[in-house]
Design an enzyme around this catalytic site. Structure first.
Site, short mmCIF file in Angstrom:
data_model
loop_
_atom_site.label_atom_id
_atom_site.label_comp_id
_atom_site.label_asym_id
_atom_site.label_seq_id
_atom_site.Cartn_x
_atom_site.Cartn_y
_atom_site.Cartn_z
N LYS A 189 -8.44 3.75 -18.54
CA LYS A 189 -7.13 4.11 -18.01
C LYS A 189 -7.11 3.84 -16.51
O LYS A 189 -8.18 3.87 -15.90
CB LYS A 189 -6.76 5.57 -18.29
CG LYS A 189 -7.84 6.62 -18.03
CD LYS A 189 -8.49 6.73 -16.69
CE LYS A 189 -7.65 7.03 -15.47
NZ LYS A 189 -8.47 7.10 -14.21
N TYR A 272 -3.52 11.81 -15.49
CA TYR A 272 -3.99 12.91 -16.34
C TYR A 272 -2.88 13.95 -16.51
O TYR A 272 -2.71 14.53 -17.59
CB TYR A 272 -5.23 13.57 -15.75
CG TYR A 272 -6.46 12.71 -15.88
CD1 TYR A 272 -7.33 12.84 -16.97
CD2 TYR A 272 -6.78 11.76 -14.92
CE1 TYR A 272 -8.46 12.05 -17.09
CE2 TYR A 272 -7.90 10.95 -15.03
CZ TYR A 272 -8.74 11.10 -16.12
OH TYR A 272 -9.84 10.31 -16.25
P1 NAD Z 1 -16.27 1.39 -9.51
O1 NAD Z 1 -15.65 0.86 -8.26
O2 NAD Z 1 -17.41 2.33 -9.38
O3 NAD Z 1 -16.70 0.19 -10.46
C1 NAD Z 1 -15.93 -0.97 -10.64
C2 NAD Z 1 -16.79 -2.05 -11.25
O4 NAD Z 1 -16.03 -3.25 -11.30
C3 NAD Z 1 -18.05 -2.36 -10.46
O5 NAD Z 1 -19.09 -2.62 -11.36
C4 NAD Z 1 -17.69 -3.63 -9.74
O6 NAD Z 1 -18.81 -4.43 -9.46
C5 NAD Z 1 -16.81 -4.32 -10.74
N1 NAD Z 1 -15.95 -5.32 -10.17
C6 NAD Z 1 -15.74 -6.53 -10.68
N2 NAD Z 1 -14.91 -7.24 -9.94
C7 NAD Z 1 -14.57 -6.47 -8.91
C8 NAD Z 1 -13.74 -6.67 -7.79
N3 NAD Z 1 -13.05 -7.81 -7.61
N4 NAD Z 1 -13.62 -5.67 -6.91
C9 NAD Z 1 -14.25 -4.50 -7.10
N5 NAD Z 1 -15.06 -4.25 -8.16
C10 NAD Z 1 -15.22 -5.25 -9.04
O7 NAD Z 1 -15.09 2.08 -10.35
P2 NAD Z 1 -15.21 3.15 -11.52
O8 NAD Z 1 -15.06 4.50 -10.94
O9 NAD Z 1 -16.36 2.87 -12.38
O10 NAD Z 1 -13.83 2.85 -12.29
C11 NAD Z 1 -13.69 1.73 -13.14
C12 NAD Z 1 -12.53 1.98 -14.10
O11 NAD Z 1 -12.79 3.16 -14.85
C13 NAD Z 1 -11.17 2.20 -13.44
O12 NAD Z 1 -10.17 1.61 -14.22
C14 NAD Z 1 -11.01 3.71 -13.44
O13 NAD Z 1 -9.65 4.12 -13.48
C15 NAD Z 1 -11.72 4.09 -14.72
N6 NAD Z 1 -12.27 5.45 -14.68
C16 NAD Z 1 -12.03 6.27 -15.73
C17 NAD Z 1 -12.55 7.54 -15.75
C18 NAD Z 1 -12.34 8.41 -16.93
O14 NAD Z 1 -12.67 9.59 -16.88
N7 NAD Z 1 -11.82 7.89 -18.03
C19 NAD Z 1 -13.32 8.00 -14.68
C20 NAD Z 1 -13.57 7.12 -13.61
C21 NAD Z 1 -13.04 5.84 -13.63
#
Ligand code: NAD
Length: 423
Positions: A189, A272
């Site tokens: 999401k 949420y």
């Molecule tokens: P993050 O920034 O920690 O990770 C993002 C990932 O995408 C990294 O591995 C990064 O290397 C990669 N990536 C690839 N291309 C990229 C670019 N051009 N720029 C930046 N990163 C790039 O983020 P996260 O916290 O892991 O969140 C990722 C997704 O998960 C989001 O959509 C977020 O909304 C979702 N999320 C959901 C929950 C949940 O509880 N369901 C919790 C946190 C995050």
């Protein structure tokens, strides 16, 4: 941001590098998370999760009303098709696309407790990191892909489901490519930044004859399921108002502060509140109002607002008022006011430690529910939906419904006007 651009590397590069991959910082971090969730010392041999026993909690100091403890409540199955389908024992193979914070800290360790999901592949722009993670989880390096090689996952029969955990702006592309590769897709999401992209993702699933689910982990969590059950049965009478806050401190560098990659607090944490209002009400909002604040003198908020306050009107008459903010101490809660009492869930949106209180004139009851690993529960649900060919509880249409509300709230905040939805 160091990982702003995915690297391009070939499968051959991986084979060459695989032998030299070290289990360094990332791997030891993963081991410690694995211990958190499964009690297992070896990340390659996940053990069964040891859930805490149910105990009668002490009376809450948060309320002056008398309290009654009714003891444990069985997690309801009414909202989930899981109970209605034959229990398959097989595990489906999952490819994790994107190795950021959520994937590393929550999703990968959850394979240790999942009953129907196993790690089958990793897709990352960072070769070293991906190989370290593969080694930590006992995954053959041949199942590690760079983004450029993602489409060749089509030829990997070990992968049934692709889980897209990338920045929001990349969800549509990788979901659609996942379907083209003949896989089912679980997408994080918010589903996508625009309703057009959501519609294209849903169409791609239909074209491919594959299933699409959006990762609303709280729909697979027993406290939120219990609230839904209580609201549907009108245990406390008709619903009158709903209030929710989801605030936290988010500082740069973070994808959430980029208008291009993620787009601020509304899609990230405000969603949420929107989703909970919709699943509690069991209906779609018809109009919204909103205000937002963007402190341009704060470098964190050059591209995105810091916070929103918004209201939603539902057809039954239920009114919702919610807020989300990226510069306030963590709070993640909601309250449902009904004719004969109110339901408090605080915290409500966290990965663990959720608490449910039901407040009537006679007093407050704290309901105890056996906790689950939310990520394992949602992955198991989707595996079962694929295995049994049933509809997932949170399909693409559910993600689209939230994005439609997000877009209306953004427009209301921009224009200062009430915005009708679906009119
Ligand atoms: P993050 O920034 O920690 O990770 C993002 C990932 O995408 C990294 O591995 C990064 O290397 C990669 N990536 C690839 N291309 C990229 C670019 N051009 N720029 C930046 N990163 C790039 O983020 P996260 O916290 O892991 O969140 C990722 C997704 O998960 C989001 O959509 C977020 O909304 C979702 N999320 C959901 C929950 C949940 O509880 N369901 C919790 C946190 C995050």
């Amino acid at each position: 941001m160091s990982d702003a651009k995915p690297l391009s590397f070939s499968r051959r590069d991986f084979f060459v590098a695989a032998g030299a991959a070290s289990v360094g910082g990332i791997a030891s971090h993963l081991v410690s998370k694995q211990i958190d969730y499964s009690g297992a010392a070896q990340p390659t041999a996940p053990a069964t999760q040891a859930l805490p026993a149910i105990t009668a909690p002490p009376p809450s100091a948060a309320t002056s009303a008398p309290q009654e403890d009714v003891g444990p409540v069985e997690p309801p199955n009414a909202q989930s098709p899981d109970a209605e389908v034959p229990r398959a024992t097989k595990k489906l193979g999952w490819a994790i696309v994107g190795l950021g914070k959520l994937a590393l800290e929550e999703v990968l360790p959850a394979f240790g407790v999942a009953k129907h999901a196993r790690l089958a592949a990793l897709v990352s722009g960072h070769q070293d990191k991906a190989l370290q993670v593969a080694e930590a989880y006992g995954l053959d390096p041949k199942n590690v892909y760079g983004y450029e090689m993602f489409d060749t996952i089509e030829d990997n029969p070990a992968v049934d489901i692709v889980y897209v955990i990338l920045p929001n702006s990349m969800h549509a592309e990788y979901t659609i490519r996942g379907f083209r590769a003949g896989k089912h897709v679980l997408c994080e999401k918010p589903m996508a930044p625009t309703t057009d992209e959501c519609t294209r993702m849903i169409a791609a699933a239909k074209r491919a004859g594959k299933k699409l689910m959006v990762a609303y982990r709280l729909r697979y969590e027993p406290i939120n399921q219990k609230v839904i059950e209580m609201c549907r049965s009108k245990e406390l009478g008709p619903l009158r108002t709903f209030e929710a806050s989801h605030v936290q401190v988010t500082r740069a560098p973070n994808i959430r502060l980029s208008s291009k990659l993620a787009g601020g607090p509304l899609g990230d944490i405000g969603i949420y509140c929107i989703n909970a209002a919709r699943y509690v009400a069991g209906e779609e909002p018809v109009e919204v109002t909103a205000m937002m604040h963007q402190p341009h003198d704060d470098g964190n908020f050059r591209e995105v607002p810091a916070g929103y306050a918004f209201t939603m009107r539902f057809p039954s008459g239920m009114l919702a008022h919610c807020d989300c903010h990226f510069a306030a101490a963590k709070s993640a809660r909601y309250r449902v006011h009904c004719a004969d009492g109110y339901i408090d869930v605080d915290p409500a949106f966290t990965y663990e430690g959720l608490e449910l209180r039901v407040n009537r004139e006679a007093g407050t009851t704290r309901l105890q529910v056996e906790p689950v690993n939310q990520f394992a529960a949602e992955m198991d649900h989707f595996s079962l939906a694929v295995m049994n060919d049933t509809a997932p509880l949170t399909p693409g249409e559910e993600g689209l419904a939230d994005v439609r509300v997000i877009k209306a709230i953004e427009e209301a905040a921009r224009s200062g006007r009430t915005v009708k939805i679906g009119a």
